[in-house]
Design a protein around this motif. Structure first.
Motif, mmCIF file in Angstrom:
data_model
loop_
_atom_site.group_PDB
_atom_site.id
_atom_site.type_symbol
_atom_site.label_atom_id
_atom_site.label_comp_id
_atom_site.label_asym_id
_atom_site.label_seq_id
_atom_site.Cartn_x
_atom_site.Cartn_y
_atom_site.Cartn_z
ATOM 1 N N VAL B 104 27.351 22.407 48.195
ATOM 2 C CA VAL B 104 28.380 22.515 46.901
ATOM 3 C C VAL B 104 28.437 23.578 47.404
ATOM 4 C CG1 VAL B 104 27.497 22.803 44.467
ATOM 5 C CG2 VAL B 104 26.916 20.754 45.421
ATOM 6 N N MET B 105 27.376 24.861 47.937
ATOM 7 C CA MET B 105 28.047 26.397 47.532
ATOM 8 C C MET B 105 29.812 26.396 48.970
ATOM 9 S SD MET B 105 24.421 28.062 47.967
ATOM 10 C CE MET B 105 24.017 28.851 46.219
ATOM 11 N N TYR B 110 34.902 27.065 49.927
ATOM 12 C CA TYR B 110 36.282 26.749 50.927
ATOM 13 C C TYR B 110 37.603 26.783 49.455
ATOM 14 C CZ TYR B 110 40.201 22.776 51.282
ATOM 15 O OH TYR B 110 40.795 21.913 51.084
ATOM 16 N N SER B 111 36.476 26.140 48.099
ATOM 17 C CA SER B 111 37.617 25.574 46.679
ATOM 18 C C SER B 111 38.082 27.412 46.528
ATOM 19 C CB SER B 111 37.251 24.895 45.926
ATOM 20 O OG SER B 111 36.532 25.829 45.610
ATOM 21 N N LEU B 178 43.425 23.594 39.599
ATOM 22 C CA LEU B 178 44.111 22.574 40.261
ATOM 23 C C LEU B 178 44.270 21.218 39.884
ATOM 24 C CD1 LEU B 178 41.453 23.960 43.171
ATOM 25 C CD2 LEU B 178 44.149 24.961 43.437
ATOM 26 N N VAL B 179 43.785 20.943 39.390
ATOM 27 C CA VAL B 179 43.634 19.291 39.401
ATOM 28 C C VAL B 179 44.896 19.361 37.541
ATOM 29 C CG1 VAL B 179 42.623 17.406 38.830
ATOM 30 C CG2 VAL B 179 42.180 18.894 40.665
ATOM 31 N N MET B 180 44.420 19.701 36.957
ATOM 32 C CA MET B 180 44.635 19.687 35.403
ATOM 33 C C MET B 180 46.016 20.761 35.453
ATOM 34 S SD MET B 180 40.888 19.013 34.139
ATOM 35 C CE MET B 180 41.676 17.625 32.146
ATOM 36 N N GLY B 181 45.911 21.302 35.936
ATOM 37 C CA GLY B 181 46.850 22.899 35.338
ATOM 38 C C GLY B 181 46.435 23.258 34.917
ATOM 39 N N VAL B 182 45.504 23.859 34.508
ATOM 40 C CA VAL B 182 45.116 25.252 33.094
ATOM 41 C C VAL B 182 45.847 26.284 34.438
ATOM 42 C CG1 VAL B 182 43.611 25.515 31.741
ATOM 43 C CG2 VAL B 182 43.865 23.455 32.532
ATOM 44 N N PRO B 183 45.919 27.511 33.564
ATOM 45 C CA PRO B 183 45.768 28.956 34.013
ATOM 46 C C PRO B 183 44.071 28.872 34.222
ATOM 47 C CG PRO B 183 47.586 28.437 31.962
ATOM 48 C CD PRO B 183 46.850 27.263 31.847
ATOM 49 N N LEU B 184 44.149 29.734 35.127
ATOM 50 C CA LEU B 184 42.685 30.842 35.741
ATOM 51 C C LEU B 184 41.753 31.215 34.772
ATOM 52 C CD1 LEU B 184 40.960 30.397 38.651
ATOM 53 C CD2 LEU B 184 42.065 32.595 38.645
ATOM 54 N N ARG B 185 42.786 31.960 34.020
ATOM 55 C CA ARG B 185 41.531 32.674 32.750
ATOM 56 C C ARG B 185 41.043 31.817 31.775
ATOM 57 N NH1 ARG B 185 41.217 38.163 33.900
ATOM 58 N NH2 ARG B 185 43.179 38.798 34.769
ATOM 59 N N ALA B 186 42.411 30.715 31.738
ATOM 60 C CA ALA B 186 41.747 29.951 30.310
ATOM 61 C C ALA B 186 41.116 28.663 31.004
ATOM 62 C CB ALA B 186 43.117 28.786 29.991
ATOM 63 N N ALA B 187 41.202 28.411 32.303
ATOM 64 C CA ALA B 187 39.987 27.513 33.161
ATOM 65 C C ALA B 187 38.629 28.350 33.099
ATOM 66 C CB ALA B 187 40.679 27.097 33.991
ATOM 67 N N GLN B 248 32.929 34.975 46.931
ATOM 68 C CA GLN B 248 33.298 34.404 48.678
ATOM 69 C C GLN B 248 32.163 34.185 49.454
ATOM 70 O OE1 GLN B 248 37.285 34.511 49.482
ATOM 71 N NE2 GLN B 248 36.906 32.135 50.383
ATOM 72 N N LEU B 249 31.990 35.620 49.646
ATOM 73 C CA LEU B 249 31.294 36.288 50.907
ATOM 74 C C LEU B 249 29.344 35.476 50.280
ATOM 75 C CD1 LEU B 249 30.062 37.935 53.524
ATOM 76 C CD2 LEU B 249 30.495 39.587 51.785
ATOM 77 N N LEU B 250 29.214 35.821 48.701
ATOM 78 C CA LEU B 250 28.224 35.979 48.331
ATOM 79 C C LEU B 250 27.559 34.424 48.701
ATOM 80 C CD1 LEU B 250 28.413 37.724 44.879
ATOM 81 C CD2 LEU B 250 25.991 38.018 46.159
ATOM 82 N N LEU B 251 28.776 33.464 48.810
ATOM 83 C CA LEU B 251 28.368 31.920 48.067
ATOM 84 C C LEU B 251 28.143 31.549 49.596
ATOM 85 C CD1 LEU B 251 31.358 30.813 46.422
ATOM 86 C CD2 LEU B 251 29.118 29.967 45.855
ATOM 87 N N LEU B 252 28.532 32.055 51.250
ATOM 88 C CA LEU B 252 28.687 31.807 52.433
ATOM 89 C C LEU B 252 27.183 32.424 53.061
ATOM 90 C CD1 LEU B 252 29.913 30.808 54.576
ATOM 91 C CD2 LEU B 252 30.026 32.801 55.565
ATOM 92 N N VAL B 253 26.441 33.486 52.073
ATOM 93 C CA VAL B 253 25.059 33.764 52.684
ATOM 94 C C VAL B 253 24.047 32.974 51.776
ATOM 95 C CG1 VAL B 253 23.993 35.835 51.840
ATOM 96 C CG2 VAL B 253 26.329 36.257 52.846
ATOM 97 N N PHE B 254 24.494 32.577 50.548
ATOM 98 C CA PHE B 254 23.308 31.534 49.761
ATOM 99 C C PHE B 254 23.637 30.216 50.501
ATOM 100 C CE2 PHE B 254 21.427 34.581 47.494
ATOM 101 C CZ PHE B 254 22.520 35.592 46.189
#
Lengths: 130, 267
Positions: B104-105, B110-111, B178-187, B248-254
């Protein structure tokens, strides 16, 4: 649903209700946890609560109920910590109930159904532990 | 307890900023550095996800960023998924849980390359909403696309949430953007809003089985309540690109840590 003045007002009103519920829930939870943490500073330390490892033991809820049946003046730090966690977990549930009430007021039957469906699944989740 | 409180504050700040519950960071810290068994860590984490949700949602609702109706619609799928995940978690091998969390991490790592950070949106006629961007002061109007695929992916997010003791926001935020078109801050705001009820479902199952230690969960949750409020303030000012790189760096480490635990075994 397109953007209209009525829709914006309904959204703002709903957000205010949800905001109030979250603030109250957070405050009560943080207070109980804070009391528990302060008490733990002078209380005689005891072993960390044994965590059940056997599935379907239902020991967790039974132990918590036994703790709360005593007088609040006799509660230990752990009891206040339990209370804080319960209040915290209950807050989103109360949030759903609050939105259900607002949708009933607006006669928005689609979202009344959505809110009821979430509450039903929550209830199933609770009783699945027994 | 002080260590758990400080860990909670840090996780709360990051969780609120990225629309995640923080469980995806909290579990590796608890299992890798604090020696807490992963099944206990999952129970503590799921309670703390509720704390992140409450703490962050208070501020995001006040700013008008949360799409509460969209959140409630997607909640039907995530709660159903969480229900299934919470029950099966009682029977799965902890090493398998660690392996799933590592995957999942990596997916989240990647995402995040795909999340544009853009806050542009377009009304579609389906659950249209608008908010004022706190950084630019502009009014952003947007609508929802691909609701059914979004519901399906939300179900998966909920299942992972109940299974692993995380909020699932690590999937919900990119799904909405990415899928539903909601702006990032609102997402981000809506993801924080949703994960509370998703996590509460899983928390109730863990609580009923006695898998949540209050001496560890409660101070962590308190730290997260404090940290989440601070995280929302910081996110309004920080450039999302820099924060994304750090995360992203944290996710990779964990993720690497989780794979190591899955291979070596977990106590």
């Amino acid at each position: 649903m397109t953007i209209t003045v009525a829709n914006i007002e309904a959204k703002v009103n709903l957000d205010r209700i949800l905001h109030a519920i979250l603030v109250i829930g957070m405050t009560l939870s943080a207070t109980a946890i804070g009391i528990g943490l302060l008490m733990s500073l002078w209380e005689t330390p005891r072993a960390s609560v044994a965590v059940a490892t056997a599935p379907s033991s239902a020991a967790g809820i039974a132990d918590i109920v036994n703790e709360f049946q005593r007088s609040p003046l006799a509660w230990r730090a752990d009891t206040f910590l339990y209370l804080g966690m319960l209040l915290l977990v209950a807050t989103p549930v109360v949030r759903v109930v609050g939105s259900l009430v607002d949708f009933l007021r607006l006669r928005d039957w689609r979202f009344v159904g959505i809110s009821l469906l979430v509450l039903i699944m929550l209830t199933i989740g609770l009783f699945s532990g027994f | 307890m002080l260590v758990m409180l400080l860990v909670g504050i840090g996780v709360g700040v990051f969780g609120a900023m990225m629309g995640i519950g923080g469980g995806i960071l909290l579990i590796p810290v608890m299992t890798g550095f604090l020696g807490i068994p992963i099944r206990s860590a999952a129970g503590i984490s799921i309670v703390c996800v509720v704390a992140t949700s409450c703490g962050a949602s208070v501020s995001y609702l006040h700013k008008g960023l949360t799409h509460s109706r969209l959140g409630m619609t997607l909640e039907t799928a995530t709660v159903a998924g969480a229900l299934l995940g919470g029950i099966t978690a009682m029977w799965l091998n902890p090493r398998l849980i660690a392996l799933i969390l590592g995957c999942v991490m990596l997916y989240a790592f990647y995402s995040m390359y795909r999340i544009s950070g853009s806050d542009a949106g377009q009304p579609t006629g389906l659950m249209d909403a608008e908010y004022t961007d706190p950084a630019s002061g502009k009014k952003i109007a947007y609508g929802v696309r691909r609701l059914w695929p979004g519901l399906g992916l939300s179900f998966i997010a909920g299942n992972i949430s109940g299974l692993l003791g995380i909020g699932g926001g690590i999937i919900k935020t990119p799904v909405m953007n990415l899928v539903m078109g909601v702006p990032l801050r609102a997402a981000i705001a809506t993801s924080n809003f949703m994960m509370g009820i998703t996590a509460a479902t899983g928390a109730l199952v863990f609580l009923a089985h006695g898998h949540i230690d209050p001496q560890k969960a409660a101070p962590t949750a308190l730290g997260i309540l404090l940290g989440a409020r601070l995280g929302v303030r910081i996110s309004s000012r920080l450039k999302s690109r820099r924060l994304k790189q750090m995360f992203q760096l944290l996710l990779l480490v964990f993720a690497i840590q989780m794979f190591i635990q899955a291979i070596r075994g977990i106590k």
